[in-house]
Motif scaffolding. Structure first.
Motif, PDB file in Angstrom:
ATOM      1  N   SER A  32       0.806  -1.218   0.000  1.00  0.00           N
ATOM      2  CA  SER A  32       0.000   0.000   0.000  1.00  0.00           C
ATOM      3  C   SER A  32       0.845   1.277   0.000  1.00  0.00           C
ATOM      4  O   SER A  32       0.353   2.350  -0.328  1.00  0.00           O
ATOM      5  N   ALA A  33       2.124   1.173   0.369  1.00  0.00           N
ATOM      6  CA  ALA A  33       2.999   2.352   0.457  1.00  0.00           C
ATOM      7  C   ALA A  33       4.128   2.335  -0.581  1.00  0.00           C
ATOM      8  O   ALA A  33       5.001   3.207  -0.542  1.00  0.00           O
ATOM      9  N   LEU A  34       4.125   1.374  -1.490  1.00  0.00           N
ATOM     10  CA  LEU A  34       5.228   1.276  -2.471  1.00  0.00           C
ATOM     11  C   LEU A  34       5.414   2.559  -3.269  1.00  0.00           C
ATOM     12  O   LEU A  34       6.549   2.980  -3.518  1.00  0.00           O
ATOM     13  N   GLU A  35       4.336   3.177  -3.697  1.00  0.00           N
ATOM     14  CA  GLU A  35       4.438   4.405  -4.497  1.00  0.00           C
ATOM     15  C   GLU A  35       5.110   5.536  -3.718  1.00  0.00           C
ATOM     16  O   GLU A  35       5.700   6.434  -4.315  1.00  0.00           O
ATOM     17  N   ALA A  36       5.037   5.505  -2.392  1.00  0.00           N
ATOM     18  CA  ALA A  36       5.620   6.559  -1.568  1.00  0.00           C
ATOM     19  C   ALA A  36       7.113   6.354  -1.316  1.00  0.00           C
ATOM     20  O   ALA A  36       7.795   7.276  -0.874  1.00  0.00           O
ATOM     21  N   ILE A  69      11.459   2.448   9.681  1.00  0.00           N
ATOM     22  CA  ILE A  69      11.440   3.859   9.301  1.00  0.00           C
ATOM     23  C   ILE A  69      10.102   4.186   8.647  1.00  0.00           C
ATOM     24  O   ILE A  69       9.411   3.295   8.155  1.00  0.00           O
ATOM     25  N   ALA A  70       9.767   5.469   8.624  1.00  0.00           N
ATOM     26  CA  ALA A  70       8.520   5.927   8.003  1.00  0.00           C
ATOM     27  C   ALA A  70       8.643   5.889   6.481  1.00  0.00           C
ATOM     28  O   ALA A  70       9.717   6.065   5.920  1.00  0.00           O
ATOM     29  N   VAL A  71       7.488   5.660   5.835  1.00  0.00           N
ATOM     30  CA  VAL A  71       7.394   5.719   4.376  1.00  0.00           C
ATOM     31  C   VAL A  71       6.300   6.721   4.038  1.00  0.00           C
ATOM     32  O   VAL A  71       5.154   6.542   4.449  1.00  0.00           O
ATOM     33  N   GLY A  72       6.646   7.755   3.300  1.00  0.00           N
ATOM     34  CA  GLY A  72       5.653   8.741   2.912  1.00  0.00           C
ATOM     35  C   GLY A  72       5.139   9.524   4.103  1.00  0.00           C
ATOM     36  O   GLY A  72       5.776   9.580   5.157  1.00  0.00           O
ATOM     37  N   GLU A  73       3.956  10.116   3.914  1.00  0.00           N
ATOM     38  CA  GLU A  73       3.402  11.002   4.942  1.00  0.00           C
ATOM     39  C   GLU A  73       2.085  10.491   5.524  1.00  0.00           C
ATOM     40  O   GLU A  73       1.396  11.222   6.225  1.00  0.00           O
ATOM     41  N   ASN A  74       1.726   9.238   5.245  1.00  0.00           N
ATOM     42  CA  ASN A  74       0.449   8.709   5.722  1.00  0.00           C
ATOM     43  C   ASN A  74       0.577   7.723   6.867  1.00  0.00           C
ATOM     44  O   ASN A  74      -0.322   6.940   7.121  1.00  0.00           O
ATOM     45  N   GLY A  75       1.725   7.701   7.536  1.00  0.00           N
ATOM     46  CA  GLY A  75       1.903   6.839   8.700  1.00  0.00           C
ATOM     47  C   GLY A  75       2.382   5.429   8.393  1.00  0.00           C
ATOM     48  O   GLY A  75       2.492   4.607   9.298  1.00  0.00           O
ATOM     49  N   ALA A  76       2.668   5.126   7.128  1.00  0.00           N
ATOM     50  CA  ALA A  76       3.163   3.785   6.784  1.00  0.00           C
ATOM     51  C   ALA A  76       4.595   3.615   7.292  1.00  0.00           C
ATOM     52  O   ALA A  76       5.344   4.584   7.429  1.00  0.00           O
ATOM     53  N   GLN A  77       4.962   2.362   7.556  1.00  0.00           N
ATOM     54  CA  GLN A  77       6.304   2.036   8.032  1.00  0.00           C
ATOM     55  C   GLN A  77       6.911   0.935   7.168  1.00  0.00           C
ATOM     56  O   GLN A  77       6.198   0.067   6.668  1.00  0.00           O
ATOM     57  N   ALA A  78       8.237   0.989   7.029  1.00  0.00           N
ATOM     58  CA  ALA A  78       8.980  -0.050   6.324  1.00  0.00           C
ATOM     59  C   ALA A  78       9.962  -0.684   7.298  1.00  0.00           C
ATOM     60  O   ALA A  78      10.463  -0.027   8.211  1.00  0.00           O
ATOM     61  N   LEU A  79      10.244  -1.955   7.080  1.00  0.00           N
ATOM     62  CA  LEU A  79      11.216  -2.690   7.885  1.00  0.00           C
ATOM     63  C   LEU A  79      12.520  -2.755   7.096  1.00  0.00           C
ATOM     64  O   LEU A  79      12.547  -3.271   5.977  1.00  0.00           O
ATOM     65  N   VAL A  80      13.594  -2.232   7.663  1.00  0.00           N
ATOM     66  CA  VAL A  80      14.902  -2.221   7.013  1.00  0.00           C
ATOM     67  C   VAL A  80      15.713  -3.406   7.515  1.00  0.00           C
ATOM     68  O   VAL A  80      15.871  -3.598   8.719  1.00  0.00           O
ATOM     69  N   LEU A  81      16.215  -4.225   6.574  1.00  0.00           N
ATOM     70  CA  LEU A  81      17.140  -5.304   6.917  1.00  0.00           C
ATOM     71  C   LEU A  81      18.528  -4.697   6.766  1.00  0.00           C
ATOM     72  O   LEU A  81      19.091  -4.640   5.669  1.00  0.00           O
TER      73      LEU A  81
END
Length: 195
Positions: A32-36, A69-81
């Motif tokens: 859902s956050a890939l585009e961001a 870390i955050a992704v974009g401005e809608n509260g999405a988060q990504a997991l960094v390996l």
């Protein structure tokens, strides 16, 4: 014998898709956050002459084996390996990312990972909490999410793998374990946090 129709059960039967990076960390971004996710840009610190970090710079700044870390401005988060750019895959039956640190074969690495996951004496490092709204994509953090299906000028597409994951909050833990003289196992596992 019972048959499960869950996506995780079907995915565990297939051979995992291994994802490589160009030298930086891998990242798990909710679909859902890939585009961001903008990846590495010419306006970032690493490639450009800017003083404000881009998404790739922020992924590279994660300290330790994993982080959020955050992704974009809608509260999405990504997991960094993080920690090192090890080729990795997702093991849905364990909700874990297997990192190829050192091994003679995929079969040997997967067997060693199974033993590490089953061993109650395995030492795990806590890496925070990740909230995700469902399926995600494992990819090179340098790539933009919007460019994953775009072919490179010389052929081929960015390395990526689908991550069948239910929506939820996850406690993230990681380990780098020496299974034997030839096999080093890296794992980043997500454990559900009950609401």
């Amino acid at each position: 014998m019972s048959v499960s129709s869950s996506p995780e059960a079907h995915a565990s039967c297939a051979s995992p898709v291994w994802v490589e990076s160009m030298g930086g960390p891998l990242i798990v971004v909710p679909v859902s956050a890939l585009e961001a996710w903008r990846g590495c840009t010419e306006t970032g610190v690493m490639v450009g002459d800017a003083t404000a970090p881009d998404d790739y710079d922020r992924a590279c700044a994660v300290d330790g084996p994993a982080g959020v870390i955050a992704v974009g401005e809608n509260g999405a988060q990504a997991l960094v390996l993080a920690d090192e750019p090890a080729t990795s895959c997702f093991l849905p039956e364990h909700r874990a990312f297997l990192r190829w640190l050192a091994a003679d074969s995929e079969a040997g690495l997967k067997a060693a990972a199974g033993a590490v996951l089953a061993d109650p004496a395995t030492e795990w490092e806590k890496c925070g909490t990740w909230s995700s709204d469902g399926p995600a994509t494992l990819m090179d953090s340098a790539e933009a999410g919007s460019a994953l299906d775009t072919e490179y000028p010389g052929g081929g597409k960015p390395s990526q793998a689908s991550v069948a994951l239910a929506a939820g909050r996850w406690s993230v833990r990681a380990t780098h374990t020496k299974a034997d003289e030839e096999t080093w196992v890296g794992l980043v596992q997500m454990l559900p946090i009950e609401s």
